[in-house]
Design an enzyme around this catalytic site. Structure first.
Site, PDB file in Angstrom:
ATOM      1  N   ARG A  89      -4.734 -18.103  -3.355  1.00 47.15           N
ATOM      2  CA  ARG A  89      -3.443 -17.860  -2.692  1.00 47.15           C
ATOM      3  C   ARG A  89      -1.686 -18.546  -4.011  1.00 47.15           C
ATOM      4  NH1 ARG A  89      -7.647 -20.961  -0.763  1.00 47.15           N
ATOM      5  NH2 ARG A  89      -8.767 -20.428   1.971  1.00 47.15           N
TER       6      ARG A  89
ATOM      7  N   TYR B 268     -12.689  -7.333   4.471  1.00 42.46           N
ATOM      8  CA  TYR B 268     -13.027  -6.617   3.639  1.00 42.46           C
ATOM      9  C   TYR B 268     -13.861  -5.963   4.540  1.00 42.46           C
ATOM     10  CZ  TYR B 268      -9.459 -10.329   2.168  1.00 42.46           C
ATOM     11  OH  TYR B 268      -8.613 -11.426   2.332  1.00 42.46           O
TER      12      TYR B 268
ATOM     13  N   HIS C 252     -12.625 -19.781   1.207  1.00 41.77           N
ATOM     14  CA  HIS C 252     -13.165 -19.366   2.734  1.00 41.77           C
ATOM     15  C   HIS C 252     -14.035 -20.723   3.153  1.00 41.77           C
ATOM     16  CE1 HIS C 252     -11.380 -14.735   2.980  1.00 41.77           C
ATOM     17  NE2 HIS C 252     -10.408 -15.666   2.360  1.00 41.77           N
TER      18      HIS C 252
ATOM     19  N   LYS D 224      -7.592 -25.160   0.444  1.00 40.93           N
ATOM     20  CA  LYS D 224      -7.713 -25.600   1.737  1.00 40.93           C
ATOM     21  C   LYS D 224      -8.430 -27.220   1.482  1.00 40.93           C
ATOM     22  CE  LYS D 224      -5.369 -22.010   4.122  1.00 40.93           C
ATOM     23  NZ  LYS D 224      -5.701 -20.997   5.359  1.00 40.93           N
TER      24      LYS D 224
ATOM     25  N   ARG E 276      -4.107 -11.202  -3.366  1.00 43.49           N
ATOM     26  CA  ARG E 276      -5.303 -11.228  -2.503  1.00 43.49           C
ATOM     27  C   ARG E 276      -5.770 -10.419  -1.966  1.00 43.49           C
ATOM     28  NH1 ARG E 276      -7.675 -16.652  -1.861  1.00 43.49           N
ATOM     29  NH2 ARG E 276      -8.477 -17.141   0.697  1.00 43.49           N
TER      30      ARG E 276
ATOM     31  N   HIS F 222      -0.064 -12.444  -0.945  1.00 42.67           N
ATOM     32  CA  HIS F 222      -1.723 -12.131  -0.380  1.00 42.67           C
ATOM     33  C   HIS F 222      -2.300 -10.665  -0.138  1.00 42.67           C
ATOM     34  CE1 HIS F 222      -3.919 -15.242   1.988  1.00 42.67           C
ATOM     35  NE2 HIS F 222      -3.686 -14.424   3.128  1.00 42.67           N
TER      36      HIS F 222
END
Length: 289
Positions: free
Chosen positions: A140, A270, A261, A164, A238, A235
Site C-alpha cells: 500500500r 483478483y 489481506h 494494517k 497494487r 493502489h
C-alpha cells in the site's frame, strides 16, 4: 462525551486507520443528529429508520454498508460500557457493498511504465525506486511511505512492512527493484538528506519522509506517459501486481500473504479480474467466440 469516548476506542483499542476513524465519526455524527443527541432513543427501529433515510437520499451502497458497520460497532461498544441495556446492532441486517473489478495495467503497460529511459531530473532515481517497489511488492502507499532504510534486506531481497492493524510481514522483490533501490540509496538519497530526515527510505524535496500525495502524483505522471494506460493510483499498481502474480501461476494464499489481506475473500477479487481478462482474450481470439 460519548463521541469522544468512541473516538478513543477506535484509535487506541481497535487501532483503526485515521481514514476509517474519520469516516466512522462522520457516520456517528449523522446517527446522533437523527437521534437528536439522545442515546436513550437508540434502538433497532431508530437504526433502520436512519439507514432508510440514507437510502432515500441516494447514498451509495458502499456508504450504507460502512454506516451499517459503524452502527454495529457503536451499539456493541455502548452495550459493553453499560450505556445501552441491550445491543440493537445485533438485529441489524447486512448492507453489502458492491464488489467492482479494479482497473489494472496489462503486463506490457506495466513494463512500458517501468522501463522508460532515465532522465536528468534529480527526482528520477527516487521516483523509479518507488514505482519499482510498488509494482514488485504490491504494498500500500501508506506502507511505502512508512518504510525505513533498515526495512530493506538486500541479502534476502525482502522488505519488512508494517501493515494494517500494525501487523508486520516480509515481502519479496526482484532484481529490477533492488537495482533501483541501490541507485536511489547510493546516488540519490544522500543528496536529499537533512537533519530532520531520520531513517525514512524515501524523502520529499525538503528532506522529510515522503507523503502519500507525492507518491500519487508520481504514479499518475508516469502512467500518463504510457499510451493506452489507464490512469491509476498507487493502489492500481497494487491491483496490477496481484493480478499479474495470479496470471503467472501464484496461488491465492501466497498472494494473500504478500498483500497483507486479513481475509482470503478480499484477495479473491483478483481471480475475477484474471477471469475477466481471459474472457476478453477468448472473445478476441477464438473464431467461434
Amino acid at each position: 462525551m460519548v463521541v469522544q469516548e468512541f473516538d478513543r476506542y477506535l484509535r487506541l483499542e481497535r487501532d483503526l486507520s485515521p481514514h476509517t476513524v474519520r469516516a466512522y465519526l462522520s457516520d456517528l455524527a449523522s446517527l446522533m443528529a437523527h437521534l437528536d443527541g439522545r442515546l436513550d432513543r437508540l434502538d433497532i427501529a431508530a437504526l433502520r429508520e436512519w439507514l432508510a433515510e440514507q437510502h432515500a437520499e441516494g447514498k451509495a451502497r458502499a456508504t450504507l454498508a460502512r454506516r451499517t458497520a459503524c452502527a454495529r460497532t457503536f451499539t456493541a461498544y455502548c452495550h459493553r460500557r453499560g450505556w445501552l441495556p441491550d445491543d440493537p446492532g445485533l438485529l441489524l441486517g447486512s448492507a453489502k457493498a458492491p464488489r467492482t473489478l479494479p482497473a489494472v495495467l496489462d503486463q506490457d503497460q506495466a513494463r512500458a511504465a517501468l522501463d522508460l529511459p532515465t532522465s536528468g531530473d534529480p527526482k528520477e532515481p527516487r521516483d523509479q525506486a518507488m514505482l519499482e517497489l510498488l509494482y514488485a511488492t504490491g504494498i500500500r502507499v501508506s506502507e511505502l511511505c512508512a518504510l525505513d532504510v533498515d526495512d530493506v534486506d538486500r541479502d534476502r531481497n525482502v522488505i519488512r512492512v508494517l501493515g494494517k492493524g500494525r501487523k508486520e510481514r516480509s515481502v519479496p522483490f526482484g532484481g529490477p527493484a533492488l537495482r533501483a533501490l541501490d541507485r536511489w540509496c547510493v546516488h540519490g538519497r544522500p543528496l536529499w538528506i537533512r537533519q530532520h530526515s531520520g531513517p525514512a527510505l524515501f524523502l520529499g524535496v525538503r528532506g522529510g519522509r515522503i507523503d502519500a500525495g507525492t507518491v500519487r502524483r508520481v504514479v499518475h505522471g508516469r502512467l500518463r506517459s504510457v499510451e493506452g494506460s489507464p490512469d491509476l493510483s498507487p493502489h492500481g499498481l497494487r491491483h496490477s501486481a496481484a493480478t499479474h502474480l495470479l496470471e503467472g501461476g501464484a496461488d491465492l494464499r501466497s498472494v494473500q500473504e504478500l498483500l497483507g489481506h486479513a481475509s482470503l475473500n478480499t484477495t479473491q477479487i483478483y481471480t475475477h479480474v484474471s477471469i475477466d481478462r481471459l474472457r476478453a482474450a477468448y472473445r478476441q481470439a477464438h473464431p467461434r467466440a
